[in-house]
Enzyme design. Structure first.
Site, mmCIF file in Angstrom:
data_model
loop_
_atom_site.group_PDB
_atom_site.id
_atom_site.type_symbol
_atom_site.label_atom_id
_atom_site.label_comp_id
_atom_site.label_asym_id
_atom_site.label_seq_id
_atom_site.Cartn_x
_atom_site.Cartn_y
_atom_site.Cartn_z
ATOM 1 C CG ASN A 250 12.839 0.150 3.712
ATOM 2 O OD1 ASN A 250 12.359 0.764 2.180
ATOM 3 N ND2 ASN A 250 12.846 -0.875 3.621
ATOM 4 N NE ARG B 209 10.954 -2.723 0.766
ATOM 5 C CZ ARG B 209 10.139 -3.220 1.558
ATOM 6 N NH1 ARG B 209 11.058 -3.868 2.662
ATOM 7 N NH2 ARG B 209 9.263 -4.348 1.527
ATOM 8 C CG HIS C 54 4.250 -6.775 2.295
ATOM 9 N ND1 HIS C 54 2.514 -6.764 2.643
ATOM 10 C CD2 HIS C 54 4.423 -5.607 3.240
ATOM 11 C CE1 HIS C 54 2.488 -5.714 3.469
ATOM 12 N NE2 HIS C 54 3.628 -4.878 3.417
ATOM 13 N NE ARG D 270 -0.523 1.028 3.555
ATOM 14 C CZ ARG D 270 0.056 0.490 3.138
ATOM 15 N NH1 ARG D 270 -0.072 -0.341 2.439
ATOM 16 N NH2 ARG D 270 1.649 0.416 3.737
ATOM 17 C CD GLU E 247 9.681 -6.644 4.395
ATOM 18 O OE1 GLU E 247 10.108 -6.256 5.609
ATOM 19 O OE2 GLU E 247 9.485 -6.235 3.420
#
Ligand code: AMP
Length: 410
Positions: free
Chosen positions: A9, A90, A179, A238, A387
């Site tokens: 990642n 990813r 996601h 956010r 993940e």
């Protein structure tokens, strides 16, 4: 020879990695290289209950990959580089091109590069990570696992925005959703639990980034994030859903550029904008000490989750197998789950199993479980997301499919 697979990642100045032995999918080591090219770079490796941290000048992603491989060898996580049989990356954005993971070749790299305009904050770092891995391990198959891919099953009514149609056709303006790797993993776990493919779920992935997905017949049907990961729920930094006119208004009022305001909406808003803190533990501590802004931040956050559970319950016409909480806040913060369930309790016929709910967190007696009572109309569950595992699974499948194909050709 032992078979090892790496999950990568990459960020603009970081490289996270996890090494697994296959086919048993046992994690051998995970690590993080930080502040690449920033003058004060460092790396951390965790394995066998040990943690190694060191500072070292690392100027770019290729140097970072070399440091990672050196440390894997030095710490006997691998005996030889040849043990690494596949690498999964990813990748934030696959646009409309990718509805699943793919083996990386030149065409895929060109396509991902052309998508940078849709993911300018993430894709350049991810591309640098892939290129560096290819440079250091040119013979190892590499797989791109997209965070948008799972949402490509959404119908038009879910993914289109009511803006000029040409913005979609000519500029790619639509909801992509994010996601997806986590939502896919949770869906897979629930399909196994319910022993059927066509599960209907509302998956609440609530961590520092947060999104909810409505799963219909085992597929993504609607989701809260959009063209970018900015809209939907209130998040750590956010803003989630706001009136788009705020942007022009505040640019004029505070003499800021659109880029500056967008940056503030991404990095200085949400829980942080309201309370000054983005980590849920800090916001909770402030609220417990009577801080009214922190209380408001939590209330807005919970309200945003409640609104989307309601919306998706209707979009799924009330046919729901379970509501699932996952990710940092969803897995660990029992009072947030309790507040949300109590709010939706009456209209949805759900009652909380308080004892079970209070006992679920990564550090408590249970990590997963059902937190609704037996006679609730819909099950509410806490499931740990993974993940990395999802990226590993896709990578392993694709690398071995490739091997079989090559063998078949011979
Ligand atoms: P994630 O993005 O999934 O890693 O989630 C990060 C968020 O989860 C942060 O806001 C953390 O404060 C929150 N979080 C993680 N663990 C806990 C915990 N044990 N208690 C409270 N909040 C937590």
């Amino acid at each position: 020879m032992k078979e090892k697979y790496l999950v990568i990642n990459a960020g603009s100045s970081s490289l996270k990695f996890t090494l697994y032995s296959m086919p048993e999918a046992v994690e051998i080591v995970n690590g993080l290289i930080e502040k690449i090219g920033e003058g004060d770079s460092s790396y951390t490796l965790k394995f066998d209950n040990k943690k190694i941290s060191n500072e070292e000048e690392i100027n770019n992603h290729t140097e970072a990959v070399k440091v990672m491989l050196r440390e894997l060898l030095k710490n006997n996580c691998i005996e030889s580089i040849d043990e690494i049989k596949g690498i999964g990356h990813r990748v934030l954005h696959g646009g409309e091109l990718y509805s699943g993971s793919v083996l990386i070749d030149e065409e895929v790299m060109n396509n991902i590069t052309n998508l940078i305009k849709l993911g300018p904050l993430h894709l350049p770092g991810e591309i640098a990570g892939i290129n560096s891995m290819i440079e250091c391990l040119p013979d190892v198959p590499q797989v791109a696992v997209f965070d948008t891919a799972f949402h490509q099953t959404m119908p038009e009514e879910s993914y289109m925005y009511p803006v000029p149609y040409s913005w979609y056709k000519e500029n790619g303006v639509r909801k992509y959703g994010f996601h997806g790797i986590s939502h896919k993993y949770i869906t897979k776990v629930m399909q196994e639990k319910f022993n059927k493919q066509d599960v209907n779920l509302i998956v609440c992935h609530i961590g520092s980034g947060a999104s909810i997905t409505a799963i219909k017949d085992g597929k993504s049907y609607d989701t809260t994030m959009g063209l970018t990961p900015l809209p939907g729920l209130v998040m750590g930094t956010r803003c989630g859903d706001i009136d788009p006119s705020i942007i022009e208004y505040i640019c004029k009022e505070r003499n800021l550029t659109v880029t500056e305001v967008t940056n503030i909406l991404n990095k200085e808003s949400g829980l942080k904008g309201l309370s000054g803190k983005n980590d849920f533990r800090d916001v909770t501590d402030l609220a417990l000490n009577g801080d009214s802004k922190a209380k408001l931040a939590i209330a807005l956050f919970e309200r945003s989750v409640i609104k989307y559970i309601g919306q998706y319950y209707f979009e799924l016409e009330g046919n729901l197998d379970a509501i699932v909480f996952t990710a940092g806040v969803g897995e660990n913060v029992s009072y947030v789950r309790e507040d949300i369930i109590n709010f939706i309790s009456k209209p949805m016929g759900i009652e909380i199993n308080k004892e079970m709910n209070d006992n679920i967190a990564r550090f408590k007696e249970h990590q997963t479980g059902i937190i609704s009572t037996d006679d609730s109309k819909v099950k509410v569950m806490v499931i740990l997301t993974d993940e990395e595992y999802m990226i590993l699974e896709d990578t392993y499948k694709i690398c071995n499919y490739k091997k079989q194909k090559v063998k078949g050709l011979k």
